[in-house]
Design an enzyme around this catalytic site. Structure first.
Site, PDB file in Angstrom:
ATOM      1  CE1 TYR A   1      -2.226   1.219  -1.411  1.00 51.78           C
ATOM      2  CE2 TYR A   1       0.368   0.785  -0.763  1.00 51.78           C
ATOM      3  CZ  TYR A   1      -0.779   1.782  -0.794  1.00 51.78           C
ATOM      4  OH  TYR A   1      -0.488   2.840  -0.656  1.00 51.78           O
TER       5      TYR A   1
ATOM      6  CE  LYS B   1       6.691  -2.502   0.595  1.00 56.93           C
ATOM      7  NZ  LYS B   1       6.037  -1.403   1.495  1.00 56.93           N
TER       8      LYS B   1
ATOM      9  CG  ASP C   1       3.537  -3.838  -6.951  1.00 57.50           C
ATOM     10  OD1 ASP C   1       4.549  -3.483  -6.359  1.00 57.50           O
ATOM     11  OD2 ASP C   1       2.544  -3.188  -6.400  1.00 57.50           O
TER      12      ASP C   1
HETATM   13  P1  KE4 Z   1       5.192   2.758  -1.419  1.00 60.01           P
HETATM   14  O1  KE4 Z   1       4.920   4.235  -2.307  1.00 60.01           O
HETATM   15  O2  KE4 Z   1       4.695   2.771  -0.040  1.00 60.01           O
HETATM   16  O3  KE4 Z   1       6.889   3.195  -1.282  1.00 60.01           O
HETATM   17  O4  KE4 Z   1       4.878   1.427  -2.005  1.00 60.01           O
HETATM   18  C1  KE4 Z   1       3.670   1.347  -2.663  1.00 60.01           C
HETATM   19  C2  KE4 Z   1       3.519  -0.057  -2.710  1.00 60.01           C
HETATM   20  C3  KE4 Z   1       3.359  -0.462  -3.844  1.00 60.01           C
HETATM   21  N1  KE4 Z   1       3.212  -1.919  -4.104  1.00 60.01           N
HETATM   22  C4  KE4 Z   1       3.200  -2.960  -3.076  1.00 60.01           C
HETATM   23  C5  KE4 Z   1       3.116  -4.302  -3.491  1.00 60.01           C
HETATM   24  C6  KE4 Z   1       3.149  -2.484  -1.753  1.00 60.01           C
HETATM   25  O5  KE4 Z   1       3.322  -3.222  -0.726  1.00 60.01           O
HETATM   26  C7  KE4 Z   1       3.418  -0.970  -1.328  1.00 60.01           C
HETATM   27  C8  KE4 Z   1       3.542  -0.520  -0.071  1.00 60.01           C
HETATM   28  N2  KE4 Z   1       3.174  -1.020   0.981  1.00 60.01           N
HETATM   29  C9  KE4 Z   1       2.926  -0.805   2.255  1.00 60.01           C
HETATM   30  C10 KE4 Z   1       2.217  -1.730   3.150  1.00 60.01           C
HETATM   31  N3  KE4 Z   1       1.911  -2.956   3.189  1.00 60.01           N
HETATM   32  C11 KE4 Z   1       3.371   0.286   2.705  1.00 60.01           C
HETATM   33  C12 KE4 Z   1       3.194   0.875   4.075  1.00 60.01           C
HETATM   34  C13 KE4 Z   1       2.208   2.021   4.012  1.00 60.01           C
HETATM   35  O6  KE4 Z   1       1.528   2.496   3.246  1.00 60.01           O
HETATM   36  O7  KE4 Z   1       2.623   3.056   5.014  1.00 60.01           O
END
Ligand code: KE4
Length: 426
Positions: free
Chosen positions: A144, A267, A239
């Site tokens: 993701y 994060k 990523d």
């Molecule tokens: P954000 O746009 O949610 O800040 O980041 C996207 C993203 C990109 N790449 C990786 C590897 C990520 O894990 C994420 C976001 N991860 C999560 C869930 N595992 C966010 C939680 C959510 O979507 O509410």
């Protein structure tokens, strides 16, 4: 345990927001539950609206590596708050955070701060396309990378959890430039390069996957991708939104000794406030406006409060043996869960890299999405509900990583294992 206030809050929220949440990953649907609403958090503990306490393994989906309410982070944010929230003009804090990231991250010479992981991956791949003059990207099924249109193809995390890895609303035209390979399968990537000569701008992946649960890279995989991309003139994009400063101070690229051309962060580098970053080779980053022709911008990019929280967090990570400590706690949790599974006579495997850990209800090892049967997802739901009922808050999906923070300790880990032991036995 009464959830009366959360239930009431959820009713109101559902009227106003789809699913009652602002991100589907929080919805708890796939584990057959309703979300509890959080009133406060301190250290490793979440407290809900009804006053129940939970040992927290969500960690806000990754940022809270120091635990909630770390005094140094709070002080930095409070100090900045008095000076103003945001200016739309540069601050020295941005340069300091950029320097802290560059100092720690082998693959980053220059970078841009953005507001989320989604922005980081979307922008990094725009840069990769602008730099190479090519249009296609390769991603791995179950990874993701946020919710940009062209990355919501065979996506993990909430998209997978809720059964929409290929989102509605993404046009065929957009999706056609995203090529998908199974994860941990070098031969599949090689064959995509062969069938699309000169067309592939970048390969993007989570070097340690968290978004199908924790899946480490098999031996030689990251090195192999490094060689393949270099050979074909494509960029390798890690990523590290989740793994960045989490699995090591030098991120997954430092831990595994493979340096990508571009890296995405988020994060942890925001210490709990909204942030993202992408960066990499100096020649590639020179393609970004106003130096180069790839446009990318943001009203709140480099927000002073986010920068203050992030910088305070990275300074703690640089000056204290946090990652060593997380390794010890992670290993303790892993051992405890493994023995609880064995003693209960259950089928399961625990996969972990540092403080990222997942219990899969399958024999394992899990190397790619196809290794996770639907029975694992069902069993995880039952387990998750029992854990929450007894005071342990896990990410509400088999396809997520659990996070340990530096505020957890041996006692809390052992308590978690005891609760898991009972949940697995019942
Ligand atoms: P954000 O746009 O949610 O800040 O980041 C996207 C993203 C990109 N790449 C990786 C590897 C990520 O894990 C994420 C976001 N991860 C999560 C869930 N595992 C966010 C939680 C959510 O979507 O509410």
């Amino acid at each position: 345990m009464s959830h009366a206030r959360s239930e009431e809050a959820f009713q109101s929220a559902q009227v106003l927001m789809p699913g009652g949440v602002n991100s589907p990953a929080r919805a708890c649907r796939s584990v057959g539950a309703e979300p509890v609403f959080i009133a406060s958090a301190q250290g490793p503990i979440l407290t809900d609206l009804d006053g129940a306490e939970y040992i927290d393994y969500v960690g806000a989906f990754g940022p809270m590596i120091l635990g909630h309410g770390h005094p140094g982070v709070l002080a930095a944010v409070e100090e900045q708050l008095q000076l103003g929230m945001t200016y739309g003009a540069p601050t020295t804090g941005e340069t300091e955070l950029a320097q802290a990231i560059v100092d720690a991250t082998p693959g980053i010479e220059r970078l841009r701060l953005v507001n989320s992981g989604t922005e980081a991956t979307m922008s990094a791949l725009r840069v990769a396309r602008g730099f190479t003059g090519r249009e296609k990207v390769i991603k791995m099924a179950g990874c993701y990378h946020g919710h940009a249109d062209f990355l919501l193809v065979k996506a993990g995390s909430g998209a997978l959890t809720l059964g929409s890895p290929d989102s509605a609303g993404v046009t065929a035209g957009t999706a056609q430039d995203t090529l998908v390979a199974p994860h941990n399968d070098l031969a599949a990537v090689e064959s995509l390069f062969s069938s699309h000569p000169g067309e592939i701008a970048a390969v993007i992946l989570e070097p340690v996957v968290g978004n199908m649960g924790v899946v480490p890279p098999v031996d030689g995989y990251l090195q192999g991708l490094r060689e393949l991309t270099a050979k074909h003139g494509a960029l390798l994009v890690f990523d590290e939104v989740m793994t960045g400063f989490r699995v090591d101070r030098a991120s997954a690229q430092g831990r595994y000794g493979v340096t990508p051309d571009l890296t995405c962060l988020g994060k942890v580098i925001g210490g709990g406030l909204p942030v993202g970053a992408y960066g990499g080779r100096g020649d590639v980053m020179a393609a970004v406006a106003p130096e180069g022709g790839v446009y990318q911008a943001g009203t709140n990019s480099g927000n002073p409060l986010s920068v203050a929280a992030g910088l305070a967090t990275l300074r703690v990570l640089a000056s204290e043996p946090i990652h060593e400590r997380l390794e010890v706690l992670g290993a303790r949790l892993q051992r405890g869960l493994e023995s609880a599974i064995a003693d209960a006579g259950r089928v399961g495997c625990v996969q972990r890299v540092g403080s990222m850990i997942t219990l899969f209800f399958t024999e394992g090892p899990v190397r790619c999405l196809d290794d996770i049967p639907s029975s694992a997802v069902e069993q995880f739901g039952v387990f998750w509900r029992a854990m929450r009922e007894h005071g342990v808050y896990l990410p509400p999906s088999q396809y997520e990583a659990w996070f340990i923070s530096a505020a957890h300790d041996e006692e809390i880990i052992d308590k978690t294992v005891e609760i898991a032991r009972r949940a697995l036995a019942s």
